[in-house]
Structures are given as structure tokens and as C-alpha cells.
Design a protein around this motif. Structure first.
Motif, PDB file in Angstrom:
ATOM      1  N   VAL A 279     -12.394 -60.438 -57.921  1.00 47.96           N
ATOM      2  CA  VAL A 279     -12.551 -61.413 -58.928  1.00 47.96           C
ATOM      3  C   VAL A 279     -13.825 -62.196 -58.656  1.00 47.96           C
ATOM      4  O   VAL A 279     -14.559 -62.244 -59.897  1.00 47.96           O
ATOM      5  N   ASP A 280     -14.115 -62.342 -57.661  1.00 46.22           N
ATOM      6  CA  ASP A 280     -15.465 -63.232 -57.522  1.00 46.22           C
ATOM      7  C   ASP A 280     -16.706 -62.200 -57.806  1.00 46.22           C
ATOM      8  O   ASP A 280     -17.722 -62.660 -58.412  1.00 46.22           O
ATOM      9  N   ALA A 281     -16.718 -60.909 -57.277  1.00 47.39           N
ATOM     10  CA  ALA A 281     -17.365 -59.875 -57.683  1.00 47.39           C
ATOM     11  C   ALA A 281     -17.749 -59.890 -59.139  1.00 47.39           C
ATOM     12  O   ALA A 281     -18.775 -59.899 -59.699  1.00 47.39           O
ATOM     13  N   TRP A 282     -16.619 -59.699 -59.722  1.00 44.42           N
ATOM     14  CA  TRP A 282     -16.366 -59.549 -61.382  1.00 44.42           C
ATOM     15  C   TRP A 282     -17.276 -60.586 -61.949  1.00 44.42           C
ATOM     16  O   TRP A 282     -17.971 -60.571 -62.952  1.00 44.42           O
ATOM     17  N   PHE A 283     -16.819 -61.977 -61.675  1.00 44.51           N
ATOM     18  CA  PHE A 283     -17.321 -63.255 -62.327  1.00 44.51           C
ATOM     19  C   PHE A 283     -18.865 -63.254 -61.986  1.00 44.51           C
ATOM     20  O   PHE A 283     -19.548 -63.730 -62.629  1.00 44.51           O
ATOM     21  N   ASP A 284     -19.320 -62.981 -60.636  1.00 43.02           N
ATOM     22  CA  ASP A 284     -20.474 -63.090 -60.346  1.00 43.02           C
ATOM     23  C   ASP A 284     -21.365 -62.311 -61.197  1.00 43.02           C
ATOM     24  O   ASP A 284     -22.228 -62.365 -61.558  1.00 43.02           O
ATOM     25  N   ILE A 285     -20.988 -61.144 -61.306  1.00 42.84           N
ATOM     26  CA  ILE A 285     -21.902 -59.945 -62.091  1.00 42.84           C
ATOM     27  C   ILE A 285     -21.703 -60.345 -63.783  1.00 42.84           C
ATOM     28  O   ILE A 285     -22.777 -60.305 -64.269  1.00 42.84           O
ATOM     29  N   THR A 286     -20.722 -60.604 -64.306  1.00 37.41           N
ATOM     30  CA  THR A 286     -20.608 -60.695 -65.523  1.00 37.41           C
ATOM     31  C   THR A 286     -21.265 -62.433 -65.880  1.00 37.41           C
ATOM     32  O   THR A 286     -21.506 -62.597 -67.286  1.00 37.41           O
ATOM     33  N   THR A 287     -21.440 -63.067 -65.092  1.00 36.78           N
ATOM     34  CA  THR A 287     -21.863 -64.306 -65.698  1.00 36.78           C
ATOM     35  C   THR A 287     -23.420 -64.568 -65.059  1.00 36.78           C
ATOM     36  O   THR A 287     -23.897 -65.791 -65.287  1.00 36.78           O
ATOM     37  N   ALA A 288     -23.927 -63.576 -64.733  1.00 42.07           N
ATOM     38  CA  ALA A 288     -25.149 -63.735 -64.075  1.00 42.07           C
ATOM     39  C   ALA A 288     -26.185 -63.916 -65.293  1.00 42.07           C
ATOM     40  O   ALA A 288     -26.163 -63.324 -66.345  1.00 42.07           O
ATOM     41  N   SER A 289     -26.900 -65.080 -65.109  1.00 44.15           N
ATOM     42  CA  SER A 289     -27.735 -65.469 -66.303  1.00 44.15           C
ATOM     43  C   SER A 289     -28.993 -64.616 -66.620  1.00 44.15           C
ATOM     44  O   SER A 289     -30.126 -64.633 -67.665  1.00 44.15           O
ATOM     45  N   SER A 290     -29.537 -63.651 -65.622  1.00 45.16           N
ATOM     46  CA  SER A 290     -30.700 -62.828 -65.834  1.00 45.16           C
ATOM     47  C   SER A 290     -30.556 -61.654 -65.151  1.00 45.16           C
ATOM     48  O   SER A 290     -29.738 -61.438 -64.340  1.00 45.16           O
ATOM     49  N   ALA A 291     -31.456 -60.687 -65.283  1.00 37.93           N
ATOM     50  CA  ALA A 291     -31.489 -59.378 -64.738  1.00 37.93           C
ATOM     51  C   ALA A 291     -31.404 -59.535 -63.377  1.00 37.93           C
ATOM     52  O   ALA A 291     -30.846 -58.612 -62.460  1.00 37.93           O
ATOM     53  N   VAL A 292     -32.227 -60.144 -62.689  1.00 33.87           N
ATOM     54  CA  VAL A 292     -32.533 -60.623 -61.292  1.00 33.87           C
ATOM     55  C   VAL A 292     -31.226 -61.118 -60.665  1.00 33.87           C
ATOM     56  O   VAL A 292     -30.657 -60.517 -59.716  1.00 33.87           O
ATOM     57  N   ALA A 293     -30.551 -61.898 -61.372  1.00 39.81           N
ATOM     58  CA  ALA A 293     -29.266 -62.572 -60.773  1.00 39.81           C
ATOM     59  C   ALA A 293     -28.072 -61.667 -60.867  1.00 39.81           C
ATOM     60  O   ALA A 293     -27.286 -61.321 -60.050  1.00 39.81           O
ATOM     61  N   ARG A 294     -28.139 -60.750 -61.972  1.00 32.39           N
ATOM     62  CA  ARG A 294     -27.422 -59.714 -62.048  1.00 32.39           C
ATOM     63  C   ARG A 294     -27.478 -58.690 -60.871  1.00 32.39           C
ATOM     64  O   ARG A 294     -26.500 -57.992 -60.435  1.00 32.39           O
ATOM     65  N   THR A 295     -28.661 -58.096 -60.821  1.00 30.70           N
ATOM     66  CA  THR A 295     -28.972 -57.269 -59.541  1.00 30.70           C
ATOM     67  C   THR A 295     -28.305 -57.844 -58.333  1.00 30.70           C
ATOM     68  O   THR A 295     -27.829 -56.995 -57.603  1.00 30.70           O
ATOM     69  N   GLN A 296     -28.703 -59.213 -58.003  1.00 35.27           N
ATOM     70  CA  GLN A 296     -28.297 -59.709 -56.830  1.00 35.27           C
ATOM     71  C   GLN A 296     -26.511 -59.797 -56.908  1.00 35.27           C
ATOM     72  O   GLN A 296     -26.320 -59.562 -55.416  1.00 35.27           O
ATOM     73  N   ALA A 297     -26.029 -59.855 -57.671  1.00 35.23           N
ATOM     74  CA  ALA A 297     -24.765 -59.870 -57.725  1.00 35.23           C
ATOM     75  C   ALA A 297     -23.967 -58.560 -57.661  1.00 35.23           C
ATOM     76  O   ALA A 297     -23.038 -58.598 -56.898  1.00 35.23           O
ATOM     77  N   ILE A 298     -24.661 -57.739 -58.064  1.00 35.79           N
ATOM     78  CA  ILE A 298     -24.096 -56.132 -57.867  1.00 35.79           C
ATOM     79  C   ILE A 298     -24.496 -55.998 -56.247  1.00 35.79           C
ATOM     80  O   ILE A 298     -23.405 -55.055 -55.700  1.00 35.79           O
ATOM     81  N   GLY A 299     -25.487 -56.088 -55.765  1.00 35.99           N
ATOM     82  CA  GLY A 299     -25.688 -56.090 -54.495  1.00 35.99           C
ATOM     83  C   GLY A 299     -24.598 -56.696 -53.503  1.00 35.99           C
ATOM     84  O   GLY A 299     -24.161 -56.058 -52.669  1.00 35.99           O
ATOM     85  N   ALA A 300     -24.390 -57.915 -53.722  1.00 36.10           N
ATOM     86  CA  ALA A 300     -23.361 -58.599 -53.009  1.00 36.10           C
ATOM     87  C   ALA A 300     -22.135 -58.088 -53.093  1.00 36.10           C
ATOM     88  O   ALA A 300     -21.155 -57.959 -52.272  1.00 36.10           O
ATOM     89  N   ALA A 301     -21.662 -57.566 -54.590  1.00 38.26           N
ATOM     90  CA  ALA A 301     -20.456 -56.871 -54.721  1.00 38.26           C
ATOM     91  C   ALA A 301     -20.405 -55.286 -53.816  1.00 38.26           C
ATOM     92  O   ALA A 301     -19.416 -55.147 -53.323  1.00 38.26           O
ATOM     93  N   VAL A 302     -21.423 -54.571 -53.984  1.00 37.76           N
ATOM     94  CA  VAL A 302     -21.323 -53.503 -53.217  1.00 37.76           C
ATOM     95  C   VAL A 302     -21.251 -53.678 -51.850  1.00 37.76           C
ATOM     96  O   VAL A 302     -20.731 -52.654 -51.143  1.00 37.76           O
ATOM     97  N   LEU A 303     -22.244 -54.553 -51.201  1.00 39.03           N
ATOM     98  CA  LEU A 303     -22.460 -54.720 -49.979  1.00 39.03           C
ATOM     99  C   LEU A 303     -21.486 -55.389 -49.072  1.00 39.03           C
ATOM    100  O   LEU A 303     -21.280 -55.317 -48.037  1.00 39.03           O
TER     101      LEU A 303
END
Length: 166
Positions: free
Chosen positions: A103-127
Motif C-alpha cells: 500500500v505504501d509503495a502504491w500511494f508513494d508512486i501514485t501521489t508523486a507530484s513530479s517525474a523525479v518524485a515518481r522515479t524515486q518512489a518507483i526505486g523505493a518500491a523496487v529496492l
């Protein structure tokens, strides 16, 4: 930490059976891994509390995320606590923690406010978030399977005991 024990000649089979069933054999690394997760989350929560904007389309955005991560910290700490004690409660704690991580990964990715924030969220989710969620669910499933096998084995031993009253 006490280890499971076999019945002694002077005690009831049910007391010994209860003691044996109350322990779940997990790999020794389980508790230290979850301790590390808890220790990593503490500075992360502090950083979130200090860095998240006060407003992000709703007025309690910062409180929402900090509160959720505190709940995640508690769930991971419970996994660590129950794993260290080889408690059967580790099943529920690990299942809850794994779900919260997804759930944390999902909301981090879907609520990211910029491309950089979304990339960081995807990285945190994957790693971090998704691999730890998989480990949580493995712990929950493994603990349940071990508990079922152990209960069946113990029941057979109790039934086969010649000292058992009929």
C-alpha cells in the motif's frame, strides 16, 4: 528466549503440547532483518515529518504519511518481536506488514507530484518496499505451514504415548 520442550514425566501432556505449539521455528536472520527495517524507518519518518509540504491537495497530507509510516514501523517491529520470540503471532504481523508495504509503495508512486518524485518512489518500491513485502508474506506463509506440520506431529505423538490415559 525459551526453546520448546518435550513433556516431562510429571506434567500433563496438554501443558507440554501447549508449550511446544507456542514456538515457531524461523530462520535466525528473521528478527535482525526486521530490526534493520525498523531502524531505517525511524530516520525516514523524521525526514518525512520535516520535509513534506503542509498542504498537498488536502490539509493533512503530512500527518497522513507520517501516521501511515508510524503504523508500518509498528507492524515491522511486531514481526521482529514475534520472530525473535518464535511466536505464532508472527503470521498475522508479517501478513499485515507485507500488505502495508505494498500500500505504501502504491500511494508513494501514485501521489508523486513530479517525474523525479515518481522515479524515486518507483526505486523505493523496487529496492525496498516490494522485496520486504515478499519476505513478510514468506514469513507468514512459512510460519503457518510449520505450525500446521508441528501441530499434526505433536498430535500424533500425544496419541501414540503409552502413558496417555484412554
Amino acid at each position: 528466549m525459551s526453546e520448546p520442550r518435550a513433556p516431562s514425566s510429571g506434567e500433563s501432556d496438554s501443558a507440554a503440547l501447549d508449550d511446544l505449539v507456542a514456538h515457531v521455528p524461523l530462520p535466525r536472520w528473521t528478527a535482525p532483518v526486521f530490526l534493520a527495517c525498523v531502524l531505517v524507518l525511524v530516520p525516514w519518518i523524521v525526514w518525512l515529518a520535516l520535509s513534506l509540504p503542509r498542504r498537498h491537495t488536502d490539509k493533512n497530507y503530512d500527518v497522513t504519511w507520517v501516521g501511515f509510516d508510524v503504523g508500518l514501523l509498528i507492524a515491522l517491529a511486531c514481526v521482529m518481536w514475534f520472530a525473535q520470540r518464535r511466536s505464532t503471532h508472527v503470521e498475522l504481523a508479517a501478513a499485515a506488514a507485507g500488505t502495508m508495504l505494498v500500500v505504501d509503495a502504491w500511494f508513494d508512486i501514485t501521489t508523486a507530484s513530479s517525474a523525479v518524485a515518481r522515479t524515486q518512489a518507483i526505486g523505493a518500491a523496487v529496492l525496498f518496499e516490494l522485496p520486504v513485502a515478499i519476505v513478510c508474506w514468506w514469513v507468514a506463509r512459512n510460519a503457518e505451514a510449520v505450525r500446521r506440520r508441528r501441530n499434526a506431529s505433536l498430535l500424533e505423538r500425544v496419541r501414540a504415548d503409552p502413558r496417555r490415559p484412554r
